[in-house]
Design a protein around this motif. Structure first.
Motif, PDB file in Angstrom:
ATOM      1  N   ALA A   1      25.835  12.493  10.926  1.00  0.00           N
ATOM      2  CA  ALA A   1      26.835  13.443  11.394  1.00  0.00           C
ATOM      3  C   ALA A   1      26.184  14.814  11.535  1.00  0.00           C
ATOM      4  CB  ALA A   1      28.005  13.497  10.432  1.00  0.00           C
ATOM      5  N   GLY A   2      26.425  15.477  12.656  1.00  0.00           N
ATOM      6  CA  GLY A   2      25.806  16.768  12.906  1.00  0.00           C
ATOM      7  C   GLY A   2      24.591  16.696  13.808  1.00  0.00           C
ATOM      8  N   GLN A   3      24.130  15.473  14.149  1.00  0.00           N
ATOM      9  CA  GLN A   3      22.976  15.332  15.040  1.00  0.00           C
ATOM     10  C   GLN A   3      23.377  15.155  16.502  1.00  0.00           C
ATOM     11  OE1 GLN A   3      20.523  12.223  12.780  1.00  0.00           O
ATOM     12  NE2 GLN A   3      18.963  13.729  13.347  1.00  0.00           N
ATOM     13  N   GLY A   4      24.647  15.294  16.809  1.00  0.00           N
ATOM     14  CA  GLY A   4      25.073  15.205  18.202  1.00  0.00           C
ATOM     15  C   GLY A   4      25.164  13.803  18.745  1.00  0.00           C
ATOM     16  N   VAL A   5      25.404  12.830  17.872  1.00  0.00           N
ATOM     17  CA  VAL A   5      25.484  11.438  18.312  1.00  0.00           C
ATOM     18  C   VAL A   5      26.601  11.246  19.325  1.00  0.00           C
ATOM     19  CG1 VAL A   5      26.001   9.081  17.547  1.00  0.00           C
ATOM     20  CG2 VAL A   5      24.471  10.518  16.198  1.00  0.00           C
ATOM     21  N   GLN A   6      27.769  11.794  19.041  1.00  0.00           N
ATOM     22  CA  GLN A   6      28.900  11.614  19.939  1.00  0.00           C
ATOM     23  C   GLN A   6      28.659  12.281  21.287  1.00  0.00           C
ATOM     24  OE1 GLN A   6      32.664  12.974  18.407  1.00  0.00           O
ATOM     25  NE2 GLN A   6      33.831  12.039  20.056  1.00  0.00           N
ATOM     26  N   SER A   7      28.093  13.478  21.280  1.00  0.00           N
ATOM     27  CA  SER A   7      27.835  14.181  22.541  1.00  0.00           C
ATOM     28  C   SER A   7      26.866  13.410  23.421  1.00  0.00           C
ATOM     29  CB  SER A   7      27.285  15.584  22.259  1.00  0.00           C
ATOM     30  OG  SER A   7      28.244  16.391  21.617  1.00  0.00           O
ATOM     31  N   VAL A   8      25.776  12.937  22.824  1.00  0.00           N
ATOM     32  CA  VAL A   8      24.787  12.182  23.594  1.00  0.00           C
ATOM     33  C   VAL A   8      25.399  10.896  24.141  1.00  0.00           C
ATOM     34  CG1 VAL A   8      22.621  10.894  23.447  1.00  0.00           C
ATOM     35  CG2 VAL A   8      22.796  13.153  22.396  1.00  0.00           C
ATOM     36  N   GLY A   9      26.146  10.190  23.285  1.00  0.00           N
ATOM     37  CA  GLY A   9      26.747   8.934  23.722  1.00  0.00           C
ATOM     38  C   GLY A   9      27.734   9.142  24.851  1.00  0.00           C
ATOM     39  N   PHE A  10      28.572  10.169  24.723  1.00  0.00           N
ATOM     40  CA  PHE A  10      29.571  10.420  25.756  1.00  0.00           C
ATOM     41  C   PHE A  10      28.921  10.811  27.083  1.00  0.00           C
ATOM     42  CE2 PHE A  10      32.391  13.463  27.955  1.00  0.00           C
ATOM     43  CZ  PHE A  10      33.414  12.585  28.285  1.00  0.00           C
TER      44      PHE A  10
ATOM     45  N   ASP B   1      31.294   4.731  16.157  1.00  0.00           N
ATOM     46  CA  ASP B   1      31.450   4.348  14.757  1.00  0.00           C
ATOM     47  C   ASP B   1      30.977   5.528  13.907  1.00  0.00           C
ATOM     48  OD1 ASP B   1      30.426   3.227  12.103  1.00  0.00           O
ATOM     49  OD2 ASP B   1      31.408   1.466  12.938  1.00  0.00           O
ATOM     50  N   TYR B   2      31.873   6.076  13.104  1.00  0.00           N
ATOM     51  CA  TYR B   2      31.513   7.270  12.337  1.00  0.00           C
ATOM     52  C   TYR B   2      32.202   7.263  10.983  1.00  0.00           C
ATOM     53  CZ  TYR B   2      36.047   8.874  14.151  1.00  0.00           C
ATOM     54  OH  TYR B   2      37.367   8.970  14.487  1.00  0.00           O
ATOM     55  N   GLU B   3      31.583   7.956  10.032  1.00  0.00           N
ATOM     56  CA  GLU B   3      32.125   8.054   8.691  1.00  0.00           C
ATOM     57  C   GLU B   3      33.040   9.276   8.576  1.00  0.00           C
ATOM     58  OE1 GLU B   3      29.189   7.837   5.640  1.00  0.00           O
ATOM     59  OE2 GLU B   3      28.150   6.129   6.548  1.00  0.00           O
ATOM     60  N   SER B   4      33.865   9.264   7.557  1.00  0.00           N
ATOM     61  CA  SER B   4      34.799  10.362   7.334  1.00  0.00           C
ATOM     62  C   SER B   4      34.092  11.493   6.597  1.00  0.00           C
ATOM     63  CB  SER B   4      36.007   9.861   6.528  1.00  0.00           C
ATOM     64  OG  SER B   4      36.958  10.878   6.364  1.00  0.00           O
ATOM     65  N   ARG B   5      33.105  12.070   7.292  1.00  0.00           N
ATOM     66  CA  ARG B   5      32.313  13.146   6.708  1.00  0.00           C
ATOM     67  C   ARG B   5      31.986  14.165   7.779  1.00  0.00           C
ATOM     68  NH1 ARG B   5      27.599  10.111   3.280  1.00  0.00           N
ATOM     69  NH2 ARG B   5      26.990  12.273   2.954  1.00  0.00           N
ATOM     70  N   VAL B   6      31.856  15.439   7.389  1.00  0.00           N
ATOM     71  CA  VAL B   6      31.512  16.489   8.336  1.00  0.00           C
ATOM     72  C   VAL B   6      30.029  16.439   8.668  1.00  0.00           C
ATOM     73  CG1 VAL B   6      31.449  18.977   8.743  1.00  0.00           C
ATOM     74  CG2 VAL B   6      33.391  17.955   7.533  1.00  0.00           C
ATOM     75  N   ARG B   7      29.197  16.258   7.646  1.00  0.00           N
ATOM     76  CA  ARG B   7      27.750  16.128   7.856  1.00  0.00           C
ATOM     77  C   ARG B   7      27.240  14.973   7.005  1.00  0.00           C
ATOM     78  NH1 ARG B   7      25.322  19.934  10.756  1.00  0.00           N
ATOM     79  NH2 ARG B   7      23.290  19.210  10.088  1.00  0.00           N
ATOM     80  N   GLY B   8      26.105  14.418   7.462  1.00  0.00           N
ATOM     81  CA  GLY B   8      25.513  13.304   6.736  1.00  0.00           C
ATOM     82  C   GLY B   8      26.209  12.003   7.065  1.00  0.00           C
ATOM     83  N   GLY B   9      25.851  10.968   6.333  1.00  0.00           N
ATOM     84  CA  GLY B   9      26.401   9.659   6.644  1.00  0.00           C
ATOM     85  C   GLY B   9      25.785   9.130   7.927  1.00  0.00           C
TER      86      GLY B   9
END
Length: 571
Positions: A13-22, A40-48
């Protein structure tokens, strides 16, 4: 050769996974491909650990798939977790200067992601965009499409320019160093324009098209983006979007808005619906039309806040105390979510009752390409409205007993009309009454609506031959995975079809019973632990399914998972 390529972007979380994927999904959509993507993401702001999957085909795609062809690993953990999921000729793109001692099968394509981002864009945070460019470079996709998308997404200023430079650096590196390392080549197929939407966006668009003017909601995963989508357009479309202090206030607000004549809705998840059930009963007894979206996630309590499940079916059918009519719809896919939302508003108004849209995290946040929506097919039905002129008299009874159970509806402030409503049992005028005969008549009046309502609901969809030796039965968002599983099994020679339910209540008893009579073996496919649809089928038809394929780990079905389970049954 048909195109069917599965990309995965993995990272913290925080590495831009969603932005890149979208952006990856949107790039292939712009090039004319069909796309299905999930997050697929965890309920966390950063990490995970997070990952975003993008499946690209040259024909309609309805589900995720398991083998990964291109893994964009933004950290070592992504390789450790997903290396074993690589297809036989799959490749891994990773930062060779940051990640050491890696395992996993497939071709490991090391690219200095951080260094290229810093050297070309002046910001190592754009390493994810370098990986994005590298992915398109591997498949030889037109960079111009990505260039335009990045500027749209990040703006035309310094940040947009930096991301374009970072992506170009990754694209060129892959082209120069790994030409031929990946067996697929993807080029834009034309200028076919399709929409790329997720389920929540489709519901929001459906609500807007249906004339919804009021939404109250308390933020909750995975439903929040419905409210956010409408809030972003509220000024332009004259929408009222309210975020009250809790879900109890939410449902009472939408009941009030609807009582005054405005189409109103809320969007929540199971934990929020628990707080709304008393208000749901108020809508039932006052015969006030409302639309409630329950985007399911696994419970009980907070459960798995960012995962998917179908554990609320029976709860939704009976939520609140007492008995009153309601309708329950469960969209099969993104396009279905748009049209069923419109139907939900029409049925709520026409029959003056609550309608619940039962979705889940998988449908809510998964993206799919669909053709342009034909808005000329949108119809608005406000139901039976009272007019003093038409009635030939000014006397008005809000709960007039009728053959259909539907009473003419007027709104507070309407000229010449006094609208009386109450949360108690009431008489025809709307005043509280504890008279036994009146109670019986009012209960019968409300429940009579179900007879006409049932005739307006679509029959379950049968995919494949009408008669088959084996039948899979699904509801809601499992449609895409089950349908593809049927395709796979039929190609192998299995005599199999699919019965899918999207309009669940009132239950289509006769249609389901007839379908069961045309098969030897029936298996319900559900994302819950107790087989709730199977139980509902038995309760409504008296027939028992052969077996259940249940998945309750918070993750959606894949076609391959269903195929494996059916093979275990010897089908």
């Amino acid at each position: 050769m048909s195109t069917n390529v599965n990309f995965m972007v993995g990272g913290g979380a925080g590495q831009g996974v969603q932005s890149v994927g979208f952006i990856l999904a949107k790039a292939f959509t712009r090039g004319g491909y069909h796309v299905f993507a999930d997050h697929d993401y965890e309920s966390r702001v950063r990490g995970g650990h997070n990952f975003f999957r993008v499946r690209v085909k040259d024909s309609k795609v309805r589900a995720i798939t398991e083998p990964v062809d291109v893994l964009l690993a933004l950290n070592k953990e992504s390789i450790d977790l997903h290396g074993k999921e690589l297809a036989e000729k799959g490749v891994v793109v990773f930062d060779k200067e940051q990640v050491k001692d890696i395992g996993g099968n497939g071709n490991l394509l090391g690219i200095p992601l951080d260094r290229l981002a810093k050297e070309n864009a002046g910001n190592r945070l754009m390493a994810n965009t370098v990986a994005l460019g590298a992915a398109l470079g591997l498949v030889g996709y037109e960079f111009e499409i990505l260039d335009k998308l990045l500027r749209e997404h990040f703006g035309a200023g310094e940040i947009g320019d930096g991301n374009v430079k970072a992506a170009k650096a990754g694209y060129d590196y892959a082209q120069e160093n790994f030409r031929g390392a990946f067996s697929y080549h993807l080029s834009a197929t034309g200028d076919t324009k399709r929409m790329l939407l997720n389920g929540n966006e489709a519901i929001a668009l459906g609500a807007i098209a249906a004339g919804c003017k009021f939404i109250a909601a308390y933020p909750i995963t995975p439903a929040t983006s419905i409210m956010e989508y409408m809030a972003a357009r509220a000024k332009d479309l004259d929408l009222v979007v309210v975020a009250p202090e809790d879900e109890i206030s939410v449902i009472n607000m939408i009941i009030g808005a609807s009582y005054s004549g405005v189409r109103a809705m809320t969007a929540t998840s199971g934990t929020g619906l628990c707080l709304m059930v008393e208000g749901l009963g108020l809508a039932g007894v006052s015969e006030t039309p409302i639309v409630v979206v329950n985007a399911q996630r696994p419970g009980p309590a907070v459960g798995l806040a960012t995962r998917t499940g179908q554990g609320d079916l029976e709860f939704t059918l009976h939520a609140s105390h007492g008995e009153f009519p309601r309708a329950v719809f469960a969209p099969a896919d993104v396009e279905d979510a748009f049209w069923l939302t419109i139907k939900a508003f029409n049925m709520a108004d026409k029959y003056q009752l609550p309608v619940i849209l039962l979705t889940d995290q998988h449908l809510a946040s998964s993206y799919a390409t669909i053709d342009k929506l034909d808005l000329s097919k949108v119809t608005i039905d406000r139901g039976l409205l009272f007019s003093a002129e038409e009635e030939g008299k000014s006397e008005y009874m809000r709960y007039r007993i009728t053959k259909t159970g539907i009473s003419p509806r007027a709104f507070p402030g309407q000229e010449g009309v006094l609208v009386v409503s109450d949360s108690h049992e009431h008489n025809e005028e709307g005043h509280p009454s504890e008279n036994a005969e009146n109670r019986t008549q009012m209960m019968q009046k409300r429940m009579r609506k179900l007879f006409s309502l049932k005739n307006e609901l679509a029959s379950p969809q049968i995919y494949g031959p009408r008669k088959a030796e084996t039948m899979l039965i699904g509801w809601g968002s499992t449609y895409g995975a089950v349908r593809e599983a049927v395709d796979i099994l039929r190609k192998e020679g299995t005599n199999i079809n699919l019965l899918h339910l999207s309009e669940l209540w009132p239950f289509p008893t006769e249609a389901v019973a007839n379908a069961l009579n045309n098969t030897l073996n029936s298996y319900v496919v559900e994302n819950n632990a107790t087989g709730q649809l199977a139980h509902l089928i038995q309760a409504e038809t008296g027939q028992t399914v052969t077996g259940k394929i249940l998945k309750y780990d918070g993750r959606p079905f894949t076609p391959a998972y269903i195929v494996r389970e059916i093979r275990k049954e010897g089908c």
